[in-house]
Write an enzyme that holds these catalytic residues in place. Structure first.
Site, PDB file in Angstrom:
ATOM      1  CG  HIS A 273     -49.623  17.833   5.111  1.00 19.99           C
ATOM      2  ND1 HIS A 273     -49.373  19.165   4.956  1.00 19.99           N
ATOM      3  CD2 HIS A 273     -48.488  17.170   4.746  1.00 19.99           C
ATOM      4  CE1 HIS A 273     -48.127  19.321   4.523  1.00 19.99           C
ATOM      5  NE2 HIS A 273     -47.575  18.121   4.380  1.00 19.99           N
TER       6      HIS A 273
ATOM      7  CG  HIS B 177      -1.419   2.765  -3.899  1.00 23.58           C
ATOM      8  ND1 HIS B 177      -2.022   2.694  -5.129  1.00 23.58           N
ATOM      9  CD2 HIS B 177      -1.734   1.617  -3.251  1.00 23.58           C
ATOM     10  CE1 HIS B 177      -2.680   1.544  -5.234  1.00 23.58           C
ATOM     11  NE2 HIS B 177      -2.527   0.883  -4.105  1.00 23.58           N
TER      12      HIS B 177
ATOM     13  CG  ASP C 111      -5.383  -3.595  -4.473  1.00 28.54           C
ATOM     14  OD1 ASP C 111      -6.346  -3.058  -3.899  1.00 28.54           O
ATOM     15  OD2 ASP C 111      -4.210  -3.453  -4.088  1.00 28.54           O
TER      16      ASP C 111
ATOM     17  CD  GLN D 282      -2.848  -0.948  -0.149  1.00 27.73           C
ATOM     18  OE1 GLN D 282      -2.795  -1.851  -0.984  1.00 27.73           O
ATOM     19  NE2 GLN D 282      -3.592   0.135  -0.321  1.00 27.73           N
TER      20      GLN D 282
ATOM     21  CD  GLU E 108      -8.537   2.407   0.318  1.00 26.47           C
ATOM     22  OE1 GLU E 108      -8.872   2.479  -0.873  1.00 26.47           O
ATOM     23  OE2 GLU E 108      -7.430   2.832   0.732  1.00 26.47           O
ATOM     24  CG  HIS E 109      -7.373  -1.840   1.363  1.00 21.54           C
ATOM     25  ND1 HIS E 109      -6.797  -0.611   1.095  1.00 21.54           N
ATOM     26  CD2 HIS E 109      -7.987  -2.227   0.220  1.00 21.54           C
ATOM     27  CE1 HIS E 109      -7.045  -0.275  -0.161  1.00 21.54           C
ATOM     28  NE2 HIS E 109      -7.778  -1.230  -0.714  1.00 21.54           N
TER      29      HIS E 109
END
Length: 459
Positions: free
Chosen positions: A436, A277, A377, A274, A343-344
């Site tokens: 109403h 990235h 992924d 990771q 996230e993961h």
């Protein structure tokens, strides 16, 4: 290289939920500041259309797009020239992702609330979507797959993809997105692809774009999905409301919960995967084993310096967003990873499956030794467009549901309405909205008057 945070004993028990979230590492991601940058860009696209997109492509991507919309023959050439091994891998990834997402399809459900009164929940696909595929430090054909497949399974009629033009492209691909991106689009049957990146791509999807003579280049969309950098996220925030969005994606994250049964080499390899990235990528290990922490640190030192993108990896691992967090036990570790909301999230414990089922907050959870994040992924079948920045506590990853709208169809007969009329009138009056209630009673006035007139008529 990577910092440590000790949350053992009172260091953890003294923290409430907010305090724990603040104590955990997190990338600094100031979307508010980025808004000042993207606002004039979006306005430029709104006013100047296609001319603005060309000028911004030249300014930010260092290449003036040959055509904003990629011609069909260029898409076909990209697929034809794709390395056969990459093509086979993409086809298999598409197959697996389609299997998982096909199971997410929703069916209309009709509920009989009363005799003559029903509510049907219909699931209607968004009519037109714009899918963003980043193209900065890496090439992401996998993001084409993860965006397009759920949209197609949902039944979206009109799908457009945007990805930045690449300055290094030569020959027939000069001024277009990376050929592998184009090939992935072609494999999926997507023929509307734009050589537009960054915030200007989101603006193009939101406002549409025309030439000076009024010719349409891109029609506006209803929904924009897909990951991107901080400027893409800021443009999504700015234009949300005019368009729907999936999320404001931040830097990628991996959290790993591990005990002393974990393999330090596997853990280190996954943290590095990771960090590869970008400089802001977050890699966080939560463990109750100081021995594992030591072994992982040693493995990181060795592996990070040997990998291709070592400078980027070392920067990410050494940043404030990455850390090894020490806890007393796996239960304490679960509290920490829930507060982090990765996230993961990988689980490497003696009872990985059981511990994974105890997690509440994560974009996607990867169980045990043989389920690394990199599998997700590309080819697990799951989606890799996931919530970041702790948003997993309230948001989900991209799915078929992201492209569907739930619409209730209410169908009541006269008798069914009459049965509940008093309830509606009572609640309307309680809210001081008598009209109403009158909208209900009006439906019975003429018939009631007619019936009363019949009863009073002379024999």
């Amino acid at each position: 290289m990577i910092s440590r945070r000790d949350l053992r004993g009172s260091a953890l028990t003294s923290l409430d939920a907010r305090g724990l979230r603040d104590a955990l590492p997190r990338a600094q991601f100031d979307i508010e500041a980025a808004l000042d940058v993207v606002r004039p860009l979006c306005e430029q696209v709104r006013h100047d259309g296609a001319d603005a997109l060309r000028e911004l492509g030249e300014r930010f991507d260092k290449v003036r797009p040959t055509h904003l919309r990629v011609p069909a023959e260029v898409l076909a050439a990209a697929e034809a020239q794709l390395d056969p091994a990459i093509k086979d891998a993409l086809v298999e990834a598409i197959r697996r992702v389609r299997i998982v997402h096909a199971a997410q399809a929703r069916e209309d459900v009709t509920t009989q609330v009363s005799d003559g009164g029903s509510v049907t929940e219909r699931w209607i696909p968004v009519e037109r979507v714009g899918l963003y595929v980043p193209g900065g430090l890496a090439v992401y054909p996998s993001s084409v797959v993860m965006n397009v497949v759920p949209a197609q399974v949902a039944g979206v009629d009109s799908v457009a993809v945007a990805s930045p033009p690449q300055a290094q492209n030569t020959g027939e691909f000069a001024g277009y997105p990376h050929p592998t991106i184009l090939a992935a689009c072609s494999l999926l049957g997507v023929d509307e692809v734009y050589a537009v990146g960054g915030a200007q791509a989101v603006a193009m999807f939101a406002y549409g774009a025309r030439e000076k003579d009024g010719t349409s280049v891109c029609e506006p969309v209803d929904l924009v999905t897909g990951p991107g950098n901080i400027y893409v996220a800021a443009a999504k925030r700015l234009l949300k409301g005019l368009i729907g969005i999936d999320a404001e994606a931040g830097p990628t994250e991996i959290g790993i919960l591990a005990d002393d049964t974990a393999d330090a080499e596997h853990v280190a390899a996954d943290l590095i995967s990771q960090a590869e990235h970008d400089n802001l990528a977050a890699s966080v290990l939560v463990t109750d084993s100081t021995r594992l922490a030591d072994d992982v640190e040693a493995a990181l030192e060795r592996r990070a310096r040997a990998t291709k993108h070592s400078e980027r990896v070392l920067t990410a691992l050494g940043g404030p967003q990455s850390a090894i967090v020490l806890v007393d036990d796996v239960t304490a570790g679960l509290r920490v990873v829930d507060a982090y909301g990765a996230e993961h999230l990988e689980i490497h414990t003696a009872n990985s499956r059981e511990d994974a089922l105890r997690v509440r907050n994560a974009g996607a959870i990867f169980v045990g030794t043989y389920s690394p994040v990199s599998l997700g992924d590309y080819a697990a079948g799951s989606n890799h467009v996931l919530p970041t920045g702790g948003c997993a506590c309230h948001s989900s990853g991209l799915s078929v549901q992201s492209f569907l709208k739930g619409v209730h169809i209410v169908d009541y007969s006269r008798d069914a309405l009459a049965e509940v009329a008093d309830v509606v009138v009572t609640l309307a009056n309680a809210e001081d909205l008598p009209a109403h209630g009158e909208a209900v009673t009006a439906r019975f006035e003429r018939r009631d008057e007619a019936e009363a007139g019949t009863e009073n008529a002379p024999a």
